[in-house]
Scaffold this motif. Structure first.
Motif, mmCIF file in Angstrom:
data_model
loop_
_atom_site.group_PDB
_atom_site.id
_atom_site.type_symbol
_atom_site.label_atom_id
_atom_site.label_comp_id
_atom_site.label_asym_id
_atom_site.label_seq_id
_atom_site.Cartn_x
_atom_site.Cartn_y
_atom_site.Cartn_z
ATOM 1 N N PHE A 35 0.780 -1.232 0.000
ATOM 2 C CA PHE A 35 0.000 0.000 0.000
ATOM 3 C C PHE A 35 0.812 1.284 0.000
ATOM 4 C CE2 PHE A 35 -3.228 -2.781 2.287
ATOM 5 C CZ PHE A 35 -3.928 -3.040 1.120
ATOM 6 N N ASP A 36 2.083 1.237 0.348
ATOM 7 C CA ASP A 36 2.837 2.481 0.514
ATOM 8 C C ASP A 36 4.288 2.313 0.087
ATOM 9 O OD1 ASP A 36 3.306 5.117 1.267
ATOM 10 O OD2 ASP A 36 3.777 4.580 3.338
ATOM 11 N N TRP A 37 4.538 1.794 -1.102
ATOM 12 C CA TRP A 37 5.894 1.549 -1.569
ATOM 13 C C TRP A 37 6.465 2.828 -2.156
ATOM 14 C CZ3 TRP A 37 9.136 -1.864 -0.198
ATOM 15 C CH2 TRP A 37 10.267 -2.153 -0.950
ATOM 16 N N PRO A 38 7.693 3.228 -1.778
ATOM 17 C CA PRO A 38 8.274 4.464 -2.322
ATOM 18 C C PRO A 38 8.572 4.325 -3.818
ATOM 19 C CG PRO A 38 9.908 3.274 -1.046
ATOM 20 C CD PRO A 38 8.609 2.544 -0.868
ATOM 21 N N SER A 39 8.342 5.391 -4.559
ATOM 22 C CA SER A 39 8.569 5.342 -6.006
ATOM 23 C C SER A 39 10.039 5.550 -6.378
ATOM 24 C CB SER A 39 7.710 6.391 -6.709
ATOM 25 O OG SER A 39 8.000 7.671 -6.178
ATOM 26 N N ASP A 40 10.809 6.156 -5.502
ATOM 27 C CA ASP A 40 12.219 6.442 -5.778
ATOM 28 C C ASP A 40 13.059 5.169 -5.621
ATOM 29 O OD1 ASP A 40 14.886 7.254 -5.769
ATOM 30 O OD2 ASP A 40 14.486 9.059 -4.584
ATOM 31 N N PRO A 41 13.686 4.676 -6.717
ATOM 32 C CA PRO A 41 14.494 3.446 -6.639
ATOM 33 C C PRO A 41 15.643 3.542 -5.634
ATOM 34 C CG PRO A 41 14.182 4.110 -8.926
ATOM 35 C CD PRO A 41 13.642 5.220 -8.073
ATOM 36 N N GLU A 42 16.188 4.734 -5.471
ATOM 37 C CA GLU A 42 17.285 4.920 -4.511
ATOM 38 C C GLU A 42 16.793 4.669 -3.082
ATOM 39 O OE1 GLU A 42 19.947 8.658 -3.294
ATOM 40 O OE2 GLU A 42 19.969 8.213 -5.452
ATOM 41 N N VAL A 43 15.606 5.132 -2.777
ATOM 42 C CA VAL A 43 15.011 4.896 -1.453
ATOM 43 C C VAL A 43 14.712 3.403 -1.297
ATOM 44 C CG1 VAL A 43 13.007 5.341 0.023
ATOM 45 C CG2 VAL A 43 14.062 7.224 -1.228
ATOM 46 N N GLN A 44 14.182 2.784 -2.329
ATOM 47 C CA GLN A 44 13.861 1.355 -2.270
ATOM 48 C C GLN A 44 15.089 0.515 -1.922
ATOM 49 O OE1 GLN A 44 12.088 0.252 -6.006
ATOM 50 N NE2 GLN A 44 10.330 1.613 -5.721
ATOM 51 N N GLN A 45 16.249 0.881 -2.463
ATOM 52 C CA GLN A 45 17.470 0.124 -2.209
ATOM 53 C C GLN A 45 17.938 0.240 -0.767
ATOM 54 O OE1 GLN A 45 20.199 1.639 -5.131
ATOM 55 N NE2 GLN A 45 19.561 0.153 -6.688
ATOM 56 N N ARG A 46 17.577 1.324 -0.095
ATOM 57 C CA ARG A 46 18.034 1.527 1.286
ATOM 58 C C ARG A 46 17.065 0.983 2.332
ATOM 59 N NH1 ARG A 46 19.482 7.742 1.325
ATOM 60 N NH2 ARG A 46 17.580 7.766 0.130
ATOM 61 N N LEU A 47 15.958 0.426 1.911
ATOM 62 C CA LEU A 47 14.971 -0.093 2.856
ATOM 63 C C LEU A 47 15.467 -1.358 3.540
ATOM 64 C CD1 LEU A 47 11.712 0.395 0.781
ATOM 65 C CD2 LEU A 47 12.546 1.811 2.660
ATOM 66 N N VAL A 48 15.080 -1.518 4.788
ATOM 67 C CA VAL A 48 15.448 -2.708 5.555
ATOM 68 C C VAL A 48 14.216 -3.248 6.271
ATOM 69 C CG1 VAL A 48 17.832 -1.994 5.949
ATOM 70 C CG2 VAL A 48 16.085 -1.347 7.592
ATOM 71 N N LYS A 49 14.221 -4.542 6.520
ATOM 72 C CA LYS A 49 13.146 -5.151 7.297
ATOM 73 C C LYS A 49 13.351 -4.812 8.763
ATOM 74 C CE LYS A 49 10.647 -7.838 4.577
ATOM 75 N NZ LYS A 49 9.228 -7.671 4.451
ATOM 76 N N PRO A 50 12.279 -4.494 9.487
ATOM 77 C CA PRO A 50 12.419 -4.189 10.911
ATOM 78 C C PRO A 50 12.841 -5.420 11.698
ATOM 79 C CG PRO A 50 10.119 -4.227 10.269
ATOM 80 C CD PRO A 50 10.918 -4.400 9.020
ATOM 81 N N GLU A 51 13.846 -5.253 12.556
ATOM 82 C CA GLU A 51 14.338 -6.385 13.357
ATOM 83 C C GLU A 51 13.577 -6.528 14.671
ATOM 84 O OE1 GLU A 51 18.545 -6.127 13.883
ATOM 85 O OE2 GLU A 51 18.898 -5.738 11.765
ATOM 86 N N ASP A 52 13.062 -5.422 15.194
ATOM 87 C CA ASP A 52 12.428 -5.462 16.506
ATOM 88 C C ASP A 52 10.941 -5.776 16.444
ATOM 89 O OD1 ASP A 52 11.859 -3.057 15.279
ATOM 90 O OD2 ASP A 52 11.863 -1.917 17.149
ATOM 91 N N LEU A 53 10.420 -6.116 15.260
ATOM 92 C CA LEU A 53 9.008 -6.420 15.137
ATOM 93 C C LEU A 53 8.787 -7.903 14.864
ATOM 94 C CD1 LEU A 53 7.609 -3.397 13.088
ATOM 95 C CD2 LEU A 53 7.282 -3.894 15.506
ATOM 96 N N SER A 54 9.175 -8.727 15.791
ATOM 97 C CA SER A 54 8.951 -10.159 15.639
ATOM 98 C C SER A 54 7.459 -10.443 15.821
ATOM 99 C CB SER A 54 9.744 -10.937 16.685
ATOM 100 O OG SER A 54 9.242 -10.669 17.974
#
Length: 137
Positions: free
Chosen positions: A80-99
Motif C-alpha cells: 500500500f505504501d511503496w516508495p517510487s524512488d528506486p534509490e530509497v527502495q534500495q536503502r529499505l530494511v526489514k524491521p528487526e524489533d518487530l517479531s
C-alpha cells in the motif's frame, strides 16, 4: 521505560511551545493506557481528535509483518505504501524489533487497555480502516 508522570511532563512542556499552540500537534502511540490518558488530562492536554487505525494489525500480525519495510525515519508497506524512488527502495530494511511474538504482545496489551482509553476519549474518537492504500486512508 519512562515513568508516566515524566512522559506527561515532557509532553506538556513540548505542547506549550508556540509552534504547537499555533499549528497543532499529533501524539503517536501515546497514551497507551488509562493512567497515561488521565495524566494528560490532569496536565490540561485534551486532544480534539483521537484516531484509531489498528485494523490492519488485527487482521493478522504475522501477515502484516511480512509487508513492512523501514527507511531510517519512515515505515513503508510493500503493497500500500511503496516508495517510487528506486534509490530509497534500495536503502529499505526489514524491521528487526518487530517479531511476531513482539507484535502479538503489543496487540494483546492494546486490547487490554483500549476499552479504558476508549471510555476517556469516546467523544473525540475516530476509527480509520488502515487496511487499504495510504491515499485512501
Amino acid at each position: 521505560k519512562i515513568p508516566n508522570a515524566l512522559w506527561a511532563n515532557l509532553i506538556q512542556e513540548r505542547l506549550s511551545n508556540v509552534d504547537c499552540i499555533k499549528q497543532g500537534w499529533i501524539l503517536e502511540g501515546f497514551p497507551e493506557n488509562q493512567e497515561q490518558a488521565w495524566m494528560l488530562q490532569s496536565s490540561g492536554i485534551f486532544p480534539r481528535h483521537v484516531v484509531l487505525s489498528l485494523q490492519t494489525v488485527d487482521c493478522g500480525s504475522t501477515e502484516y509483518l511480512k509487508f513492512l519495510t523501514l527507511f531510517p525515519v519512515e515505515v513503508f508497506h510493500t503493497t500500500f505504501d511503496w516508495p517510487s524512488d528506486p534509490e530509497v527502495q534500495q536503502r529499505l530494511v526489514k524491521p528487526e524489533d518487530l517479531s511476531e511474538q513482539e507484535v502479538s504482545k503489543k496487540l494483546l496489551e492494546y486490547h487490554r487497555n483500549f476499552p479504558e482509553i476508549f471510555h476517556i476519549y469516546q467523544k473525540v474518537l475516530k476509527s480509520i480502516n488502515a487496511d487499504q492504500p495510504s491515499v485512501d486512508v
